[in-house]
Design an enzyme around this catalytic site. Structure first.
Site, mmCIF file in Angstrom:
data_model
loop_
_atom_site.group_PDB
_atom_site.id
_atom_site.type_symbol
_atom_site.label_atom_id
_atom_site.label_comp_id
_atom_site.label_asym_id
_atom_site.label_seq_id
_atom_site.Cartn_x
_atom_site.Cartn_y
_atom_site.Cartn_z
ATOM 1 N N ASP A 190 -0.274 6.976 12.056
ATOM 2 C CA ASP A 190 0.747 7.742 12.773
ATOM 3 C C ASP A 190 0.149 8.296 14.062
ATOM 4 O OD1 ASP A 190 3.336 9.608 12.590
ATOM 5 O OD2 ASP A 190 1.615 10.836 13.148
ATOM 6 N N THR A 205 4.331 4.670 14.273
ATOM 7 C CA THR A 205 4.035 5.273 12.966
ATOM 8 C C THR A 205 2.994 4.484 12.184
ATOM 9 O OG1 THR A 205 6.316 6.048 12.900
ATOM 10 C CG2 THR A 205 5.101 6.122 10.838
ATOM 11 N N GLN A 218 0.834 -1.211 0.000
ATOM 12 C CA GLN A 218 0.000 0.000 0.000
ATOM 13 C C GLN A 218 0.867 1.259 0.000
ATOM 14 O OE1 GLN A 218 -3.711 0.180 2.356
ATOM 15 N NE2 GLN A 218 -2.860 1.980 3.361
ATOM 16 N N THR A 219 1.650 1.470 1.056
ATOM 17 C CA THR A 219 2.463 2.678 1.185
ATOM 18 C C THR A 219 3.382 2.883 -0.027
ATOM 19 O OG1 THR A 219 2.426 2.447 3.574
ATOM 20 C CG2 THR A 219 4.189 3.788 2.677
ATOM 21 N N GLY A 242 6.637 -4.739 3.953
ATOM 22 C CA GLY A 242 7.241 -5.873 4.648
ATOM 23 C C GLY A 242 7.156 -7.142 3.815
ATOM 24 N N GLU A 270 -0.119 1.709 11.172
ATOM 25 C CA GLU A 270 -1.526 1.572 11.585
ATOM 26 C C GLU A 270 -2.036 2.921 12.093
ATOM 27 O OE1 GLU A 270 -2.583 -0.999 10.509
ATOM 28 O OE2 GLU A 270 -0.860 -2.343 10.527
ATOM 29 N N SER A 304 0.327 7.984 5.062
ATOM 30 C CA SER A 304 -0.967 8.102 5.742
ATOM 31 C C SER A 304 -2.120 8.434 4.785
ATOM 32 C CB SER A 304 -0.883 9.182 6.820
ATOM 33 O OG SER A 304 0.040 8.810 7.820
ATOM 34 N N ARG A 326 22.770 -3.579 40.568
ATOM 35 C CA ARG A 326 23.767 -2.528 40.436
ATOM 36 C C ARG A 326 23.826 -1.713 41.722
ATOM 37 N NH1 ARG A 326 28.038 -1.445 37.071
ATOM 38 N NH2 ARG A 326 28.388 0.779 36.751
ATOM 39 N N ARG A 358 11.551 7.088 37.865
ATOM 40 C CA ARG A 358 11.564 6.780 36.430
ATOM 41 C C ARG A 358 11.002 5.384 36.159
ATOM 42 N NH1 ARG A 358 17.446 7.590 34.563
ATOM 43 N NH2 ARG A 358 18.062 7.548 36.752
#
Lengths: 698, 698
Positions: free
Chosen positions: B458, B454, B151-152, B191, B456, B158, B321, B347
């Site tokens: 963006d 990105t 497709q792309t 792909g 399915e 998009s 660590r 974090r």
């Protein structure tokens, strides 16, 4: 791979062409690209860069066309070959150190001589005695020995005092025994060590008469100078692939009781007396801390141009990429340039502003460093010669300057490298799907840059140093014995107005905008001080506050420096008034966008009202995006990156984005040389058709 | 490479050992790892995974030890060999589609059959007629043909309507001519196309009688089924290296007027009548949109476990660590575990909470999808059979559900994949320097995951769809004709209280905390509506607001779903009360940390006071970190990642972090097989000592 058919070669991108779009962009704006570039770098630096670039481009070994395709081993081998060539070119063209550095920057990949050229030579020079410089430095300068700087270990990074490698003084035969008692004592991450170096400056815990004196530097040979095989009882190698930086051979290193002579311990500041077997300190190692400050200042200085590469690529590509019509436009209109979408502008243009903000901040940081070195040298010379003439006042002012510079360089290093690293990823994503291709040039550059956020002080760890300094400054302001500098000055101002508050016109006045940043940083400083000194909170419970505090103070520094740069005579006389207006818009965009991002802190500090923050966002920032938009391409042009340097399909100065993507994929890509058997039931997994590939699999 | 000397083999890390530290962590907490794992996945799924994993581990081809070292071509070839083996194992073990998918997940690398297995088969099945399924699908199911979904294009992603490839109906010989008129028409990023596929579903602009009918799918053979060479007038190949995903052969594809027969156009929903040469629409393609919604729901579902890999690795490593003593501790005390630093906790632990939040949200999304499919099928069956029994009420409710589901899946796809991708990078950095090594296992995983932000849809583009839906819902609320669903319900509640405001006890009440998220999302919706409908602002000027709005609404969905999952009978009966309390703490941490991050929006909306936000941050969140800290290792254990799957030195379940790092570097690393000549003046650039390497360079 079959040759590209003629019908393919005749294809063009659908119009308008990238070259036409970029030409239109450049026609829309009057920003004088060359003038602005001269303001950023000076004419002399630009010419030097061009001269070096011409030499590099003419040498085949620096051809970049296979960089993105090659595997680890090939990339390393090529990088080493390039490092050798570069060294030889330096001799041939009689390049200065600056020119040599410019060349490395233009090549834009970490090279296997990297740590020899920097930390090895610097450490020998700064920490060696004259005898040691004669013994090691002269050979190192001639590349008769190749060295590295081995400090970090598998088990210890930031905490240098916790290093496990030992160097034990042996009074009988006047030697040191270098030893790795644990696996975690293995040196690790050491640049240039994995395959290249035959010498290392090894940081090891000095043990004399059973007593440990902390980490000291030792010059140790690790590989045979002819066979390049590791010496006996030395285990050394490359630590393996990384997220980036794969042209560099970061290495590991273990010692099994290796004896080295007395001369190995770099003895300018401390030594073991071979007669008395006593440990002796001599002179002041403060110049070494100066070096660390210099390294951090360099990181601040470079952050602007590091980020500018990504911004250049993304801005040019977003001016060429078109996708969807504007929803409010008449049907049948052409697709919009991606750069016209406000959601793209809000991601890219504040980063464009940040490139200038960081550049000017870095410049000012370097100036500050050079000034402080002059003062330090003056005071250390006089103190060396018996403290003649240097009263306590001046000495104190020297160490105050150093403390201020140290804290500033820590905070700005953390902030600027975080902005650059994360900004590059924003640029990569702003390129949409094509940003993910290596040919975008952003991904590999980002991956190579990332370690900057960790080395020379982890960006999170560093914020504690900034906070400690700010707390100390605040305490001295409260006590009334503060040295006079910008930090104590903003803290004092805040303190003096704490009862009556402030009223900053952040949208109408630049000066007030800068003051609002100072106010918020001061507010957070005194808040943290209250938590620590009055409420007695644990240090560990305040780390998150310290992180915010450091960021706030550093953001203030950046905004202040950008503002000062605008006020400077160089800027005023360097560009015409309409260009000055564009730079001024960039300043306001950077400051107001940052303010809006950190809105709740500004609001909590009382620096501005909820209404002001909301106005800044919905009104002022959006208008600034609109004002800067037409100049975006010329502004990135002013950074002056050559296509050869960017090595990016998307960032090409001529706009031939799609042609270049296609060429690299179709003509350069080695994967297209293999033909596979795609079926799951085939007896052989692959059938190769090209001899070259078959051969490499033998 | 010389064999590792005995003295090296005898070295151990300095104590305490990683295994001891992890054992101590596990002893500190009573969280029942297996029970919790069953709550997340069910016993049945866990057993299925284990069964498949055992098969994979026993096959040499799936050995991962060279993955991080291999170059692009080797990695692709190995991935293709693995894909073939996997297909054969599926046949051999009679694996269901679910088991086959589990196997792919465990292997954890994109494979060259990826697009054949998914989009090629799905499209043939859903968009083909029975005749076309007989012709193409049966061969595809048997891997007699290998396909992809093209497709792309190079110039269009998009915006599918802007595709440039054409398929022109030729009435004379009843064929279509597939053609690429421009270079930008080249299919790109496809792909499995680069080297593997011999068929493609090609999306092309259908042209009949000179009129364009928009993009339609065509089944086109592109390579010879025996020689695997491209067919005439087809130019196809791999697009080159990427930031990640390098085991996949994403490809390009150009056509020079290639003729294909009438059967090539997938004709379930529209076709060209070969007799009349007219374009004919038939049936409703709404099921196709259902597929897109399903794909997005899967992304939401996976985001939790994608992130959990990074969190597992970082949490275990940060428990092992140690670096620096606590500043307030007595001198001479041992170094602190990095996980004890609040700056690390802030974090990592909110991300640990996010893994559960996203997992439960994904589960609920999948349930919603399945329910909607049932309703849609029911209503479409009745409408197919002449609208019998399905009144306008039911039909409308079907499309309302679809619209809600579509918007929800868009918003949650964007939010959850952004959280997962950016969270992985946070995990990587929390591992300090070693996070940069490929052996951390996070970097490569992150790089492979990034395109999810990105494809399915963006993540930035998608937020417009969410905003459009929310604006529509708000309009219907104002008009009083809103369908009844959660979105309109929160908007109505907000609307009804807009005069009197709200008073949410965000810290004392979970229900109020969820309501505060609903309030803020509703506030932003009506603000955006005001800008668009009353002030008539341009769509483009509102994109930044829309992005914020979508994020706010999706954050509300995640918080709501996590809360509902806690209230569900499965959770209540699945774990004991002290484990429930830990999950409850995770819920509060996720919600309050998010609220604090977005503080200025919550405050601006009136959902909470400045004081509440400040309390949430300095008090509640910090206490929650402390409460969750002792359970961190057991909580990540509950995700149940096998070491084979993680492939990470830092994340090993047994804590042998340093031993594994060292082993991989010293024993597995192929770069250590070459010996170089390090001097710049050497005549040859390199001297290789190992035969294997010399051979590969012939």
């Amino acid at each position: 791979m079959a040759p590209t058919p003629t019908w393919v070669k005749q294809l063009k991108p659908s119009g308008p062409q990238g070259s036409e779009l970029l030409a239109a962009e450049r026609a829309k704006s009057n920003v004088p690209v060359e003038k602005l570039q001269e303001l950023l770098f000076t004419k002399q630096v630009i010419e030097r860069k061009k001269k070096v670039l011409d030499v590099l481009k003419s040498e085949k070994i620096f051809d970049k066309s296979q960089n993105y395709f090659a595997g680890r081993t090939d990339r390393f081998e090529t990088a080493l070959a390039r490092a050798k060539k570069l060294r030889n070119l330096r001799v041939e063209h009689n390049w200065s150190l600056d020119e040599y550095r410019v060349a490395s920057e233009l090549i834009s990949e970490p090279g296997p001589y990297g740590l020899h050229d920097s930390m090895f030579l610097i450490t020998l020079n700064e920490q060696g005695t004259q005898e040691q410089r004669d013994e090691f430095l002269s050979k190192a300068n001639d590349y008769k020995i190749i060295g590295c700087y081995a400090q970090t270990e598998l088990g210890h990074g930031s905490n240098v005092r916790g290093l496990e490698t030992t160097a034990t003084w042996n009074p009988e035969d006047k030697t040191f025994v270098i030893h790795s008692p644990y696996l975690t004592a293995s040196k690790w991450w050491i640049g240039s060590l994995g395959r290249t170096a035959n010498y290392a400056v090894v940081m090891a815990q000095l043990v004399v008469n059973g007593k440990s004196y902390g980490p000291h530097p030792f010059v140790v040979q690790i590989r045979d100078l002819r066979s390049h095989e590791p010496l006996e009882n030395v285990h050394v190698g490359d630590i393996g692939p990384k997220f980036g930086y794969n042209t560099m051979d970061n290495g590991f290193l273990l010692f099994n009781k290796v004896k080295v002579p007395h001369i190995s311990m770099l003895a300018r500041f401390s030594r073991v007396d071979p007669e008395t077997n006593e440990y002796v300190r001599q002179g002041s190692p403060s110049l070494i801390y100066g070096t660390l400050t210099w390294v951090r200042s360099t990181i601040v200085m470079q952050a602007g141009s590091v980020l500018a590469r990504g911004v250049t690529i993304a801005t040019r590509y977003c001016a060429i990429r078109r996708q969807f019509q504007d929803r409010d436009a008449a049907s049948g209109s052409a697709e919009s340039q991606v750069l016209d979408y406000t959601m793209v502008q809000i991601r890219l243009l504040p980063l464009l502003a940040a490139t200038f903000a960081l550049h000017f901040t870095g410049k000012s940081m370097m100036n500050l460093y050079q000034e402080s070195q002059k003062k330090m040298n003056a005071s250390s010379t006089s103190s060396d010669s018996g403290n003649r003439g240097a009263g306590p006042e001046e000495t104190r002012s020297g160490s105050d300057i150093l403390a201020d510079l140290h804290a500033t360089s820590c905070g700005l290093k953390a902030l600027s490298s975080t902005i650059a690293a994360e900004g590059l990823e924003v640029c990569r994503r702003a390129c949409g799907g094509h940003g993910y291709s290596s040919f975008s040039g952003i991904g590999p550059w980002y991956a190579d840059y990332l370690p900057t956020t960790t080395w020379e002080g982890d960006n999170y760890m560093l914020t504690q140093q900034v906070a400690r300094y700010l707390l100390k400054s605040a305490r001295s302001v409260l006590k009334g014995d503060a040295p006079s500098n910008d930090t104590t000055s903003i803290l004092s101002t805040f303190r003096s107005r704490s009862e009556i508050g402030c009223a900053f016109d952040i949208i109408g006045s630049d000066g007030d905008l800068v003051s609002a940043f100072a106010w918020r940083a001061s507010f957070l400083t005194f808040e943290a001080l209250k938590h620590r000194d009055e409420q007695g909170k644990a240090w560990n419970d305040l780390l998150v506050d310290f992180y915010r505090l450091s960021k706030a103070h550093s953001q203030y520094m950046v905004v202040k420096n950008f503002y000062s740069a605008l006020q400077s005579p160089e800027t005023r006389s360097g560009v015409d008034s309409s260009t000055f207006d564009v730079l001024h818009d960039l300043f306001r965009l950077y400051a107001l966008h940052t303010l809006e991002q950190e809105g709740s802190e500004f609001y909590a500090s009382g620096a501005c009202s909820k209404h002001q923050i909301s106005l800044a966002r919905t009104n002022t920032v959006m208008k600034l995006l609109q004002a800067i938009r037409p100049h975006a391409v010329r502004l990135v042009d002013a950074w002056g990156f050559d296509d050869w340097v960017l090595d990016s399909s998307l960032g090409r100065i001529d706009g031939k984005v799609y042609e270049d993507m296609f060429y690299r994929a179709s003509e350069l890509n080695p994967l297209n040389k293999i033909t596979v058997d795609p079926y799951p039931d085939s007896e052989v997994l692959f059938r190769k058709v090209e001899d070259s590939v078959v051969k490499s699999k033998l």
